[in-house]
Write a protein that holds these residues in place. Structure first.
Motif, PDB file in Angstrom:
ATOM      1  N   ARG A 151       0.823  -1.209   0.000  1.00  0.00           N
ATOM      2  CA  ARG A 151       0.000   0.000   0.000  1.00  0.00           C
ATOM      3  C   ARG A 151       0.863   1.268   0.000  1.00  0.00           C
ATOM      4  NH1 ARG A 151      -3.782  -0.942   4.196  1.00  0.00           N
ATOM      5  NH2 ARG A 151      -4.638  -2.479   2.786  1.00  0.00           N
ATOM      6  N   GLN A 152       1.957   1.241   0.778  1.00  0.00           N
ATOM      7  CA  GLN A 152       2.809   2.430   0.877  1.00  0.00           C
ATOM      8  C   GLN A 152       3.531   2.715  -0.443  1.00  0.00           C
ATOM      9  OE1 GLN A 152       2.888  -0.186   2.910  1.00  0.00           O
ATOM     10  NE2 GLN A 152       2.212   0.585   4.884  1.00  0.00           N
ATOM     11  N   LYS A 153       4.015   1.670  -1.110  1.00  0.00           N
ATOM     12  CA  LYS A 153       4.797   1.860  -2.336  1.00  0.00           C
ATOM     13  C   LYS A 153       3.950   2.026  -3.591  1.00  0.00           C
ATOM     14  CE  LYS A 153       8.846  -0.679  -0.721  1.00  0.00           C
ATOM     15  NZ  LYS A 153       9.656  -1.897  -0.883  1.00  0.00           N
ATOM     16  N   THR A 154       2.720   1.455  -3.582  1.00  0.00           N
ATOM     17  CA  THR A 154       1.941   1.457  -4.830  1.00  0.00           C
ATOM     18  C   THR A 154       0.612   2.194  -4.726  1.00  0.00           C
ATOM     19  OG1 THR A 154       0.710  -0.588  -4.359  1.00  0.00           O
ATOM     20  CG2 THR A 154       2.904  -0.816  -5.376  1.00  0.00           C
ATOM     21  N   GLY A 155       0.074   2.314  -3.524  1.00  0.00           N
ATOM     22  CA  GLY A 155      -1.251   2.921  -3.362  1.00  0.00           C
ATOM     23  C   GLY A 155      -2.378   1.927  -3.627  1.00  0.00           C
ATOM     24  N   ALA A 156      -2.046   0.706  -4.043  1.00  0.00           N
ATOM     25  CA  ALA A 156      -3.052  -0.326  -4.306  1.00  0.00           C
ATOM     26  C   ALA A 156      -3.283  -1.141  -3.042  1.00  0.00           C
ATOM     27  CB  ALA A 156      -2.587  -1.243  -5.439  1.00  0.00           C
ATOM     28  N   SER A 157      -4.404  -1.829  -3.006  1.00  0.00           N
ATOM     29  CA  SER A 157      -4.729  -2.695  -1.871  1.00  0.00           C
ATOM     30  C   SER A 157      -4.968  -4.111  -2.357  1.00  0.00           C
ATOM     31  CB  SER A 157      -6.005  -2.213  -1.173  1.00  0.00           C
ATOM     32  OG  SER A 157      -5.799  -0.948  -0.597  1.00  0.00           O
ATOM     33  N   VAL A 164      -6.485 -10.589  -5.455  1.00  0.00           N
ATOM     34  CA  VAL A 164      -7.507  -9.671  -5.946  1.00  0.00           C
ATOM     35  C   VAL A 164      -7.070  -8.303  -5.449  1.00  0.00           C
ATOM     36  CG1 VAL A 164      -9.951  -9.092  -6.007  1.00  0.00           C
ATOM     37  CG2 VAL A 164      -9.241 -11.487  -5.750  1.00  0.00           C
ATOM     38  N   VAL A 165      -6.760  -7.410  -6.391  1.00  0.00           N
ATOM     39  CA  VAL A 165      -6.180  -6.116  -6.045  1.00  0.00           C
ATOM     40  C   VAL A 165      -7.096  -4.985  -6.488  1.00  0.00           C
ATOM     41  CG1 VAL A 165      -3.824  -7.004  -6.093  1.00  0.00           C
ATOM     42  CG2 VAL A 165      -4.792  -6.067  -8.165  1.00  0.00           C
ATOM     43  N   ALA A 166      -7.080  -3.889  -5.727  1.00  0.00           N
ATOM     44  CA  ALA A 166      -7.936  -2.744  -6.021  1.00  0.00           C
ATOM     45  C   ALA A 166      -7.136  -1.462  -5.939  1.00  0.00           C
ATOM     46  CB  ALA A 166      -9.105  -2.702  -5.038  1.00  0.00           C
ATOM     47  N   GLY A 167      -7.485  -0.511  -6.784  1.00  0.00           N
ATOM     48  CA  GLY A 167      -6.849   0.799  -6.795  1.00  0.00           C
ATOM     49  C   GLY A 167      -7.110   1.482  -8.122  1.00  0.00           C
ATOM     50  N   LYS A 168      -6.496   2.618  -8.309  1.00  0.00           N
ATOM     51  CA  LYS A 168      -6.559   3.271  -9.617  1.00  0.00           C
ATOM     52  C   LYS A 168      -5.664   2.488 -10.565  1.00  0.00           C
ATOM     53  CE  LYS A 168      -7.612   7.842  -7.902  1.00  0.00           C
ATOM     54  NZ  LYS A 168      -7.252   9.244  -7.853  1.00  0.00           N
ATOM     55  N   ARG A 169      -5.880   2.672 -11.849  1.00  0.00           N
ATOM     56  CA  ARG A 169      -5.104   1.934 -12.854  1.00  0.00           C
ATOM     57  C   ARG A 169      -3.596   2.083 -12.632  1.00  0.00           C
ATOM     58  NH1 ARG A 169      -7.900  -0.481 -16.620  1.00  0.00           N
ATOM     59  NH2 ARG A 169      -9.764   0.748 -16.764  1.00  0.00           N
ATOM     60  N   SER A 170      -3.167   3.288 -12.303  1.00  0.00           N
ATOM     61  CA  SER A 170      -1.737   3.520 -12.074  1.00  0.00           C
ATOM     62  C   SER A 170      -1.243   2.774 -10.825  1.00  0.00           C
ATOM     63  CB  SER A 170      -1.449   5.019 -11.946  1.00  0.00           C
ATOM     64  OG  SER A 170      -2.185   5.570 -10.871  1.00  0.00           O
ATOM     65  N   ASN A 171      -2.113   2.660  -9.805  1.00  0.00           N
ATOM     66  CA  ASN A 171      -1.752   1.909  -8.591  1.00  0.00           C
ATOM     67  C   ASN A 171      -1.596   0.427  -8.902  1.00  0.00           C
ATOM     68  OD1 ASN A 171      -4.201   3.953  -7.107  1.00  0.00           O
ATOM     69  ND2 ASN A 171      -2.021   4.239  -6.757  1.00  0.00           N
ATOM     70  N   ILE A 172      -2.505  -0.108  -9.684  1.00  0.00           N
ATOM     71  CA  ILE A 172      -2.463  -1.531 -10.049  1.00  0.00           C
ATOM     72  C   ILE A 172      -1.198  -1.815 -10.859  1.00  0.00           C
ATOM     73  CG2 ILE A 172      -3.619  -3.402 -11.303  1.00  0.00           C
ATOM     74  CD1 ILE A 172      -5.204  -2.512  -8.859  1.00  0.00           C
ATOM     75  N   LYS A 173      -0.879  -0.914 -11.777  1.00  0.00           N
ATOM     76  CA  LYS A 173       0.331  -1.088 -12.591  1.00  0.00           C
ATOM     77  C   LYS A 173       1.572  -1.092 -11.694  1.00  0.00           C
ATOM     78  CE  LYS A 173       2.889   0.845 -16.449  1.00  0.00           C
ATOM     79  NZ  LYS A 173       3.045   1.929 -17.392  1.00  0.00           N
ATOM     80  N   ALA A 174       1.627  -0.172 -10.731  1.00  0.00           N
ATOM     81  CA  ALA A 174       2.765  -0.110  -9.802  1.00  0.00           C
ATOM     82  C   ALA A 174       2.853  -1.377  -8.951  1.00  0.00           C
ATOM     83  CB  ALA A 174       2.648   1.127  -8.906  1.00  0.00           C
ATOM     84  N   LEU A 175       1.710  -1.912  -8.536  1.00  0.00           N
ATOM     85  CA  LEU A 175       1.701  -3.146  -7.747  1.00  0.00           C
ATOM     86  C   LEU A 175       2.238  -4.314  -8.575  1.00  0.00           C
ATOM     87  CD1 LEU A 175       1.001  -4.883  -5.293  1.00  0.00           C
ATOM     88  CD2 LEU A 175      -1.326  -5.018  -6.160  1.00  0.00           C
ATOM     89  N   LYS A 176       1.812  -4.417  -9.815  1.00  0.00           N
ATOM     90  CA  LYS A 176       2.303  -5.498 -10.680  1.00  0.00           C
ATOM     91  C   LYS A 176       3.818  -5.395 -10.867  1.00  0.00           C
ATOM     92  CE  LYS A 176      -1.893  -6.264 -13.365  1.00  0.00           C
ATOM     93  NZ  LYS A 176      -2.497  -6.132 -14.696  1.00  0.00           N
TER      94      LYS A 176
END
Length: 164
Positions: free
Chosen positions: A110-116, A143-155
């Motif tokens: 969450r801290q590095k990507t903003g995704a959950s 199963v991940v949630a966030g804005k598109r940019s958050n999901i990309k950062a998580l991946k």
């Protein structure tokens, strides 16, 4: 695509009328006390009949089931759900991946990507809202949630910890 009409029910809650792409009509009433009632339009009598009443907890369980949090058909493994700016995706950690025994907290998701990470599914086991101590292992579908940019950062974060 379905059509959803929302209306206030003063002193009761909210009503959602849903017409599906298949032509079915359903009404969901969410009461202020958390209970939900599901109605289906009876075409013959031209009136809505209550199909079932669910508590808040039961409603969330059914939502998880319908939303695919506990089982996702193989045909939908690349499915993505978007509601306004919120994107929900399924991301599978490959069976051959070496994820270096990292937990969600150690990765700083969450801290590095903003995704959950809202669920983790492996074999028949599913964990809704896994905490920071949850160990991500090969073969797990997140199963991940966030804005598109958050999901990309998580991946990208997860890929940096995997060696396939």
């Amino acid at each position: 695509m379905s059509i959803v009409r929302e209306s206030d029910l003063p002193g009761i809650g909210k009503k959602y009328q849903i017409q599906t792409g298949a032509g079915d009509n359903m009404v969901v009433v969410i009461h202020d006390d958390g209970n939900r009632e599901l109605y289906r339009l009876d075409e013959d009598e031209n009136e809505s009949k209550c199909v079932m009443t669910l508590s808040d907890e039961e409603s969330r369980q059914v939502a998880g089931i319908i939303g695919g949090l506990s089982y996702k058909p193989k045909a939908l493994e690349t499915m993505e759900l978007a509601v306004n700016d919120l994107v929900i995706e399924w991301y599978k950690i490959e069976e051959k991946a070496v994820i270096n025994q990292q937990t969600i907290g150690q990765l700083g998701v969450r801290q590095k990507t903003g995704a959950s990470i809202i669920a983790a599914i492996k074999n028949e086991d599913s964990v809704i809202n896994p905490g920071p101590d949850y160990l991500i292992t090969p073969g797990t579908t997140l199963v991940v949630a966030g804005k598109r940019s958050n999901i990309k950062a998580l991946k990208e974060l997860l890929k940096s910890y995997q060696v396939v």
